[in-house]
Design a protein around this motif. Sequence first.
Motif, PDB file in Angstrom:
ATOM      1  N   PHE A  39       5.383   2.175   3.386  1.00  0.00           N
ATOM      2  CA  PHE A  39       5.549   3.520   2.580  1.00  0.00           C
ATOM      3  C   PHE A  39       6.139   3.378   1.286  1.00  0.00           C
ATOM      4  O   PHE A  39       6.131   4.012   0.102  1.00  0.00           O
ATOM      5  N   ALA A  40       7.228   2.175   1.236  1.00  0.00           N
ATOM      6  CA  ALA A  40       7.676   1.958   0.122  1.00  0.00           C
ATOM      7  C   ALA A  40       6.949   1.548  -1.191  1.00  0.00           C
ATOM      8  O   ALA A  40       6.595   2.019  -2.172  1.00  0.00           O
ATOM      9  N   SER A  41       5.774   0.735  -0.808  1.00  0.00           N
ATOM     10  CA  SER A  41       4.674   0.310  -1.778  1.00  0.00           C
ATOM     11  C   SER A  41       3.824   1.401  -2.277  1.00  0.00           C
ATOM     12  O   SER A  41       3.399   1.876  -3.362  1.00  0.00           O
ATOM     13  N   TRP A  42       3.432   2.165  -0.895  1.00  0.00           N
ATOM     14  CA  TRP A  42       2.539   3.318  -1.164  1.00  0.00           C
ATOM     15  C   TRP A  42       2.947   4.448  -1.969  1.00  0.00           C
ATOM     16  O   TRP A  42       2.320   5.041  -3.041  1.00  0.00           O
ATOM     17  N   GLY A  43       4.369   4.658  -2.076  1.00  0.00           N
ATOM     18  CA  GLY A  43       4.813   5.965  -2.658  1.00  0.00           C
ATOM     19  C   GLY A  43       4.907   5.512  -4.115  1.00  0.00           C
ATOM     20  O   GLY A  43       4.618   6.375  -5.171  1.00  0.00           O
ATOM     21  N   ALA A  44       5.244   4.087  -4.243  1.00  0.00           N
ATOM     22  CA  ALA A  44       5.191   3.553  -5.766  1.00  0.00           C
ATOM     23  C   ALA A  44       4.040   3.707  -6.723  1.00  0.00           C
ATOM     24  O   ALA A  44       3.804   4.168  -7.734  1.00  0.00           O
ATOM     25  N   TYR A  45       2.821   3.314  -5.768  1.00  0.00           N
ATOM     26  CA  TYR A  45       1.485   3.616  -6.490  1.00  0.00           C
ATOM     27  C   TYR A  45       1.035   5.037  -6.442  1.00  0.00           C
ATOM     28  O   TYR A  45       0.888   5.331  -7.493  1.00  0.00           O
ATOM     29  N   CYS A  46       1.571   5.974  -5.579  1.00  0.00           N
ATOM     30  CA  CYS A  46       1.293   7.402  -5.919  1.00  0.00           C
ATOM     31  C   CYS A  46       2.114   7.759  -6.985  1.00  0.00           C
ATOM     32  O   CYS A  46       1.533   8.395  -7.830  1.00  0.00           O
ATOM     33  N   ALA A  47       3.247   7.361  -7.506  1.00  0.00           N
ATOM     34  CA  ALA A  47       4.142   7.676  -8.422  1.00  0.00           C
ATOM     35  C   ALA A  47       3.317   7.612  -9.693  1.00  0.00           C
ATOM     36  O   ALA A  47       3.265   8.255 -10.543  1.00  0.00           O
ATOM     37  N   THR A  48       2.853   6.194  -9.742  1.00  0.00           N
ATOM     38  CA  THR A  48       2.172   5.888 -11.036  1.00  0.00           C
ATOM     39  C   THR A  48       0.797   6.713 -11.243  1.00  0.00           C
ATOM     40  O   THR A  48       0.556   7.133 -12.432  1.00  0.00           O
ATOM     41  N   LEU A  49       0.216   7.253 -10.117  1.00  0.00           N
ATOM     42  CA  LEU A  49      -1.193   7.723 -10.273  1.00  0.00           C
ATOM     43  C   LEU A  49      -0.843   9.245 -10.674  1.00  0.00           C
ATOM     44  O   LEU A  49      -1.593   9.717 -11.355  1.00  0.00           O
ATOM     45  N   GLU A  66      -1.361  20.055 -10.806  1.00  0.00           N
ATOM     46  CA  GLU A  66      -1.766  20.501  -9.557  1.00  0.00           C
ATOM     47  C   GLU A  66      -3.000  19.843  -8.895  1.00  0.00           C
ATOM     48  O   GLU A  66      -2.922  19.456  -7.806  1.00  0.00           O
ATOM     49  N   ASP A  67      -3.823  19.210  -9.661  1.00  0.00           N
ATOM     50  CA  ASP A  67      -4.624  18.231  -9.192  1.00  0.00           C
ATOM     51  C   ASP A  67      -4.173  17.090  -8.604  1.00  0.00           C
ATOM     52  O   ASP A  67      -4.730  16.533  -7.734  1.00  0.00           O
ATOM     53  N   CYS A  68      -2.925  16.518  -9.030  1.00  0.00           N
ATOM     54  CA  CYS A  68      -2.443  15.365  -8.662  1.00  0.00           C
ATOM     55  C   CYS A  68      -1.313  15.479  -7.616  1.00  0.00           C
ATOM     56  O   CYS A  68      -0.686  14.489  -7.345  1.00  0.00           O
ATOM     57  N   GLY A  69      -1.299  17.034  -6.971  1.00  0.00           N
ATOM     58  CA  GLY A  69      -0.229  17.105  -5.855  1.00  0.00           C
ATOM     59  C   GLY A  69      -0.243  16.260  -4.779  1.00  0.00           C
ATOM     60  O   GLY A  69       0.810  15.869  -4.216  1.00  0.00           O
ATOM     61  N   PHE A  70      -1.388  15.791  -4.461  1.00  0.00           N
ATOM     62  CA  PHE A  70      -1.494  14.824  -3.393  1.00  0.00           C
ATOM     63  C   PHE A  70      -0.659  13.505  -3.648  1.00  0.00           C
ATOM     64  O   PHE A  70       0.185  13.280  -2.684  1.00  0.00           O
ATOM     65  N   PHE A  71      -0.737  12.992  -4.755  1.00  0.00           N
ATOM     66  CA  PHE A  71       0.076  11.857  -5.094  1.00  0.00           C
ATOM     67  C   PHE A  71       1.407  12.213  -5.453  1.00  0.00           C
ATOM     68  O   PHE A  71       2.198  11.601  -4.933  1.00  0.00           O
ATOM     69  N   ALA A  72       1.862  13.235  -5.998  1.00  0.00           N
ATOM     70  CA  ALA A  72       3.239  13.825  -6.202  1.00  0.00           C
ATOM     71  C   ALA A  72       3.770  13.861  -4.796  1.00  0.00           C
ATOM     72  O   ALA A  72       5.069  13.429  -4.694  1.00  0.00           O
ATOM     73  N   PHE A  73       2.984  14.533  -3.884  1.00  0.00           N
ATOM     74  CA  PHE A  73       3.678  14.479  -2.388  1.00  0.00           C
ATOM     75  C   PHE A  73       4.473  13.098  -1.990  1.00  0.00           C
ATOM     76  O   PHE A  73       5.338  13.357  -1.572  1.00  0.00           O
ATOM     77  N   PHE A  74       3.405  12.244  -1.966  1.00  0.00           N
ATOM     78  CA  PHE A  74       3.714  10.887  -1.630  1.00  0.00           C
ATOM     79  C   PHE A  74       4.846  10.367  -2.504  1.00  0.00           C
ATOM     80  O   PHE A  74       5.489   9.407  -1.740  1.00  0.00           O
ATOM     81  N   ALA A  75       4.908  10.667  -3.895  1.00  0.00           N
ATOM     82  CA  ALA A  75       5.884   9.841  -4.573  1.00  0.00           C
ATOM     83  C   ALA A  75       7.157  10.429  -4.578  1.00  0.00           C
ATOM     84  O   ALA A  75       8.190   9.575  -4.821  1.00  0.00           O
ATOM     85  N   GLU A  76       7.223  11.595  -3.956  1.00  0.00           N
ATOM     86  CA  GLU A  76       8.706  12.295  -3.758  1.00  0.00           C
ATOM     87  C   GLU A  76       9.566  11.419  -2.842  1.00  0.00           C
ATOM     88  O   GLU A  76       9.140  11.063  -1.680  1.00  0.00           O
ATOM     89  N   PRO A  77      10.887  11.541  -3.167  1.00  0.00           N
ATOM     90  CA  PRO A  77      11.799  10.929  -2.030  1.00  0.00           C
ATOM     91  C   PRO A  77      11.669  11.829  -0.592  1.00  0.00           C
ATOM     92  O   PRO A  77      11.391  13.102  -0.877  1.00  0.00           O
ATOM     93  N   ALA A  78      11.815  11.313   0.396  1.00  0.00           N
ATOM     94  CA  ALA A  78      11.972  11.749   1.747  1.00  0.00           C
ATOM     95  C   ALA A  78      13.021  11.449   2.555  1.00  0.00           C
ATOM     96  O   ALA A  78      13.037  10.593   3.343  1.00  0.00           O
ATOM     97  N   PRO A  79      14.221  11.929   1.993  1.00  0.00           N
ATOM     98  CA  PRO A  79      15.394  11.776   2.529  1.00  0.00           C
ATOM     99  C   PRO A  79      15.610  12.017   4.066  1.00  0.00           C
ATOM    100  O   PRO A  79      16.339  11.138   5.020  1.00  0.00           O
ATOM    101  N   ASP A  80      14.946  13.036   4.453  1.00  0.00           N
ATOM    102  CA  ASP A  80      15.032  13.333   6.050  1.00  0.00           C
ATOM    103  C   ASP A  80      14.167  12.331   6.822  1.00  0.00           C
ATOM    104  O   ASP A  80      14.511  11.934   7.819  1.00  0.00           O
TER     105      ASP A  80
END
Length: 225
Positions: A140-150, A163-177
Amino acid sequence: MTRTAQELLDAVTTRLAPDPAANPLVPLFADGTANGSAITALALEQRSVIPADRRSFLHLAERSAATGEAECEAFFRTLAEGEALALDRLGALVAACGVGEADADAYEPRAGCQAYPAYVAWLALNGAPVDVVLALTANFASWGAYCATLARALPAHYGFSEEDCGFFAFFAEPAPDLERQALAAVRAGMERGLDATGSALRHGRLLQRYEAMFWETLADPKRDL
């Protein structure tokens, strides 16, 4: 010297980190030179990946519950909930690519893109839950970085809205829980004698290779013919 759960998680993530130059497609998105058709293919492939992963995570949660691994169960249930949220956001991306529902349903997924969820399904059936926690966390560390770039590149270079890119933004966000749950699961696993030098690393290496295959197939569709 005995490692803490955090040190173990960090060590596995570092060992499994992909070569920064290994992804042939995301850098092209970043500078705006990737073919727009790759964005459409990515979105349509994810229509198969996300629900498949969600079912795999739910099965892992059920297996964890059956073996009394409550910390792993919580981690996988959070992942499954996240996949449901991601699927809700994916529709906007597919629509922004100009693909109608009938055409999206008729899309034929590519084997190279679907190898990753196929292996996650294998892990759901065969992997020790705590090993899978470690392997997925590293991936997930690498996938999240890719999504942040996209999430940055598509609005900047391809005319997509945030809004169109909300899918990528979701995975790019930190997930502390989720990070806390992963740490708790690994800590409990260590108390049961987890050996992270074995199957967890093997699973993680395969996940990273299938992740790379996903991007390689999108970059060169002919490789999947």
